[in-house]
Write a protein that holds these residues in place. Structure first.
Motif, mmCIF file in Angstrom:
data_model
loop_
_atom_site.group_PDB
_atom_site.id
_atom_site.type_symbol
_atom_site.label_atom_id
_atom_site.label_comp_id
_atom_site.label_asym_id
_atom_site.label_seq_id
_atom_site.Cartn_x
_atom_site.Cartn_y
_atom_site.Cartn_z
ATOM 1 N N GLY B 34 0.846 25.765 20.629
ATOM 2 C CA GLY B 34 0.499 26.276 19.440
ATOM 3 C C GLY B 34 0.865 27.904 19.685
ATOM 4 N N GLU B 35 1.521 28.020 20.767
ATOM 5 C CA GLU B 35 1.917 29.508 20.915
ATOM 6 C C GLU B 35 3.196 29.857 20.138
ATOM 7 O OE1 GLU B 35 2.094 31.975 25.174
ATOM 8 O OE2 GLU B 35 3.226 29.985 25.108
ATOM 9 N N PHE B 36 3.266 31.197 20.027
ATOM 10 C CA PHE B 36 4.368 31.650 19.294
ATOM 11 C C PHE B 36 5.152 32.224 20.225
ATOM 12 C CE2 PHE B 36 5.807 32.974 14.726
ATOM 13 C CZ PHE B 36 7.135 33.476 15.146
ATOM 14 N N LYS B 182 4.887 33.954 10.496
ATOM 15 C CA LYS B 182 3.725 34.104 11.510
ATOM 16 C C LYS B 182 2.492 33.337 10.861
ATOM 17 C CE LYS B 182 1.307 35.917 14.861
ATOM 18 N NZ LYS B 182 1.741 35.288 16.016
ATOM 19 N N SER B 183 1.998 33.424 9.538
ATOM 20 C CA SER B 183 0.940 32.937 9.009
ATOM 21 C C SER B 183 0.997 31.495 8.716
ATOM 22 C CB SER B 183 0.616 33.533 7.412
ATOM 23 O OG SER B 183 1.548 32.996 6.772
ATOM 24 N N GLN B 185 2.869 29.585 10.952
ATOM 25 C CA GLN B 185 2.618 29.029 12.355
ATOM 26 C C GLN B 185 1.025 28.602 12.728
ATOM 27 O OE1 GLN B 185 1.652 30.913 15.384
ATOM 28 N NE2 GLN B 185 2.206 29.164 16.672
ATOM 29 N N LYS B 186 0.298 29.844 11.913
ATOM 30 C CA LYS B 186 -1.120 29.886 12.237
ATOM 31 C C LYS B 186 -1.758 28.734 11.750
ATOM 32 C CE LYS B 186 -2.366 33.343 14.938
ATOM 33 N NZ LYS B 186 -1.322 33.013 15.610
ATOM 34 N N ARG B 187 -1.244 28.698 10.349
ATOM 35 C CA ARG B 187 -1.873 27.587 9.665
ATOM 36 C C ARG B 187 -1.407 25.866 10.081
ATOM 37 N NH1 ARG B 187 -0.033 26.992 3.872
ATOM 38 N NH2 ARG B 187 1.452 28.721 4.377
ATOM 39 N N GLY B 189 -0.345 25.125 13.019
ATOM 40 C CA GLY B 189 -0.756 25.080 14.472
ATOM 41 C C GLY B 189 0.200 24.634 15.446
ATOM 42 N N THR B 191 3.745 24.681 17.624
ATOM 43 C CA THR B 191 4.395 25.615 18.688
ATOM 44 C C THR B 191 5.806 26.050 18.275
ATOM 45 O OG1 THR B 191 3.450 24.250 20.640
ATOM 46 C CG2 THR B 191 5.195 25.865 21.175
ATOM 47 N N ASP B 207 3.345 35.680 20.077
ATOM 48 C CA ASP B 207 2.173 35.726 21.217
ATOM 49 C C ASP B 207 2.791 36.239 22.531
ATOM 50 O OD1 ASP B 207 0.431 34.850 19.160
ATOM 51 O OD2 ASP B 207 0.776 32.840 19.585
#
Lengths: 314, 333
Positions: B34-36, B182-183, B185-187, B189, B191, B207
């Motif tokens: 889950g990391e960027f 970025k958004s 990736q957040k949505r 989840g 990596t 991150d």
């Protein structure tokens, strides 16, 4: 402002004036560049093609043997007579077989050259592919006649390996077999394949070279097995090259009259038919009609290839 | 929790003998699920090779690569749950956008209706719902970029690799895409592992950042750590444009007798402080970068915020900064 006052731009010579004209009127240069090829293609080439087409609509008087300059479809009807239709079918089948075989044979070579060969190996590839084109066509064909002859090296090698009966079994196949390789369709096929192969390899290699490596990686990355990548990515992208190559191999085979005369059974191919008809028989209209056949076949072939999407990647 | 990607002493060497180049030299790294994660470095620093090691287009000469705990030693690219957005997008020119996006499903034998529906969903996700019928050649760079993204995401990868994905876009579009990635990736989840040579991009999106130099990772940390506390001279120089002081210069200015980084924005013009002369100005819009030749015999870059009074070249000025702004680091360039 006079030229003398401007030391940076000295007086103009005629060359300078010409350049100026080209700059002001770009179409003048374009016209000058295009005129010779257009004259050549338009008048000499298309002109004679039209003349040929025109003559195919003439017919020959059966009694006098003279050409009757009246437009008729009689000559084309003659093409459909079994003996003539046989010639067309035979030639088209041979051309198709040669094309398919050279595509299959050329692909790995072209693929290797496009994707893996670098520097010296690339030079060796070009040399290897082009070298046969530098020697006389007749010399190569006669060399093949000797190679394929009953007393030739192929028979000798088969017998030396104790495989003489395999060769005999192949030659015993009806229609394509014969007394020896050099007097069978197999022999004609082999020589055609050899002589036209470079014309398939080079366009294929050029089109494969244009396929970026990342395209293949992307396919694998998305989960495609190598076979799937080949079918869905490499082949469609290489298709314009394959089609270009097949235009060469197909039309060259369709039109050739020397190879089947030297190597093969004595049955006629289109080229030979044209040669005989316009020479000794003096039947120019039928010769012309025969010559139109390859053109029609190629047009149909290209239309089908286009319909199948062979040019989508262009 | 198992790491999404784990490198243990991985090396990749190109060529052999004296001409051998160690593109990746004994790299160990761990990327959490889950990391960027950004791999930042100049060209030739080994970051792209690292990415290709994850996707499987390169194989390590030494070391082990694990993806979600599984050793990738003999797993070909098409069998890894990893997808890539290529730098040149590598869209298939002979297929429509929809077929491009559905490609990953097609090769896995998903039936036509399902995969077309999924492709449309993905195109909607990247805001290109109307474009399915077009060919890639009819799209702009930014649109192709989105298609490449949709195509990579359709397989629901556990790790998404992005190789300089914004490099070919113009500035405005690049900033918009940064926010969007970025958004996304957040949505989702997923990596994200992101390769870039643009430090601004790495700092704003990731991150965690790994800074590469000559096949090695010289520092790994959050963007703030990497920016504020560079581990080596190289990092200070590459990430942002810091003033790098030699041990003698640092000591002369009251800092530690070690290689030291002093960020231009940490320096102020004041009535007291180190005297010097302004040699050049560079207007940046959001501020002005002033080059000052100190009497102590070195040059410092100073970033003045917008609105602050700006001196003229030739003016005598005095510079001051908090001593804590002088950050000691390793001397490796």
């Amino acid at each position: 402002m006079s030229a003398a006052l401007d030391p940076a731009h000295p007086a103009r010579g005629p060359g300078d004036r010409l350049t100026g004209l080209f700059w002001r009127r770009p179409w003048v240069l374009l016209a000058l560049l295009l005129a010779p090829p257009l004259l050549w293609l338009g008048v000499v080439y298309v002109g004679s093609l039209v003349a040929l087409l025109w003559q195919s609509f003439y017919s020959i008087d059966e009694f006098s043997g003279m050409v009757v300059p009246e437009l008729t479809l009689k000559t084309y009807a003659e093409l459909l007579r079994p003996s003539n239709a046989d010639v067309i079918l035979r030639t088209a089948t041979m051309a198709a077989a040669v094309t398919v075989a050279s595509a299959v044979l050329a692909f790995p070579i072209a693929y290797y050259a496009a994707r893996y060969a670098k520097g010296r190996w690339k030079a060796a590839f070009y040399l290897g592919v082009m070298l046969p084109l530098w020697s006389s066509y007749l010399v190569k064909v006669y060399a093949w006649k000797l190679i394929l002859a009953k007393e030739g090296i192929v028979t000798w090698a088969f017998e030396g390996l104790g495989a003489g009966n395999i060769l005999n079994a192949v030659l015993a196949i009806p229609v394509i077999g014969g007394n020896s390789l050099s007097t069978s369709y197999i022999g004609t096929f082999l020589v055609f394949l050899y002589v036209w192969l470079p014309f398939m390899i080079l366009p294929m290699q050029a089109s494969l070279e244009r396929v970026p490596a990342t395209m293949l990686e992307a396919s694998g990355d998305l989960g495609a097995r190598p076979g799937q990548t080949f079918r869905h990515v490499i082949l469609p992208l290489a298709m314009p090259g394959v089609i270009a190559g097949s235009i060469f191999t197909f039309s060259l085979t369709l039109g050739d009259y020397i190879i089947p005369q030297i190597v093969g059974s004595s049955r006629l191919f289109i080229g030979q038919a044209v040669y005989t008809l316009q020479g000794t028989a003096g039947n120019i209209p039928l010769a012309a009609a025969f010559a139109v056949v390859p053109i029609l076949i190629m047009l149909v072939y290209l239309a089908v290839a286009r319909r199948l999407g062979a040019f989508d990647a262009l | 929790m198992t790491a999404a990607v784990d490198f243990t002493h991985v090396s990749r060497q190109f060529g052999s003998g004296a001409a051998a180049v160690r593109a990746v030299d004994d790299v160990s790294l761990t990327i959490a699920e889950g990391e960027f994660f950004a791999m930042l470095g100049p060209s030739g620093s080994g970051k792209t090779t690292c990415l290709r090691l994850i996707s499987g287009f390169e194989s390590p000469n030494a070391g082990t690569i694990r993806i979600f705990g599984q050793d990738m030693g003999s797993v070909p690219p098409n069998r890894r749950h990893v997808n890539t957005v290529f730098q040149d997008y590598a869209l298939f020119p002979h297929m429509t956008v929809r077929d491009n996006v559905a490609y990953g499903l097609m090769v896995r034998g998903v039936d036509r209706r399902t995969r077309m529906a999924r492709a449309e969903e993905m195109l909607a996700l990247v805001h290109l719902p109307e474009f399915g019928g077009r060919k890639p050649g009819q799209l702009s760079g930014g649109q192709r970029q989105r298609v490449a993204l949709a195509r990579a995401l359709v397989n629901e990868p556990r790790v998404l690799l992005l190789d300089e994905p914004l490099g070919a876009l113009d500035l405005k579009l690049r900033e918009a895409m940064q926010d969007e990635l970025k958004s996304l990736q957040k949505r989702l989840g997923i990596t994200f592992v992101f390769v870039t040579h643009d430090q601004g991009e790495a700092l704003s999106m990731a991150d965690r950042v790994a800074v590469f130099s000559r096949g090695k990772i010289v520092q790994t940390g959050s963007p703030a750590e990497v920016y504020e506390r560079p581990a080596t001279r190289f990092v200070a120089d590459f990430v942002g444009s810091s003033n790098v002081l030699s041990p003698e210069q640092s000591a002369r200015l009251g800092g530690p007798a070690r290689w030291t980084s002093l960020r231009p924005e940490a320096i102020r013009l004041a009535a007291e402080g180190a005297p010097g002369t302004v040699t050049a100005l560079r207007y940046l819009g959001a501020g002005t970068r002033v080059s000052v030749a100190l009497e102590a015999g070195l040059d410092l870059g100073v970033l003045l915020p917008a609105g602050a009074p700006v001196p003229a070249p030739g003016d005598a000025v005095r510079l001051t900064w908090e001593r804590s702004a002088m950050h000691a680091m390793e001397g490796e360039a």
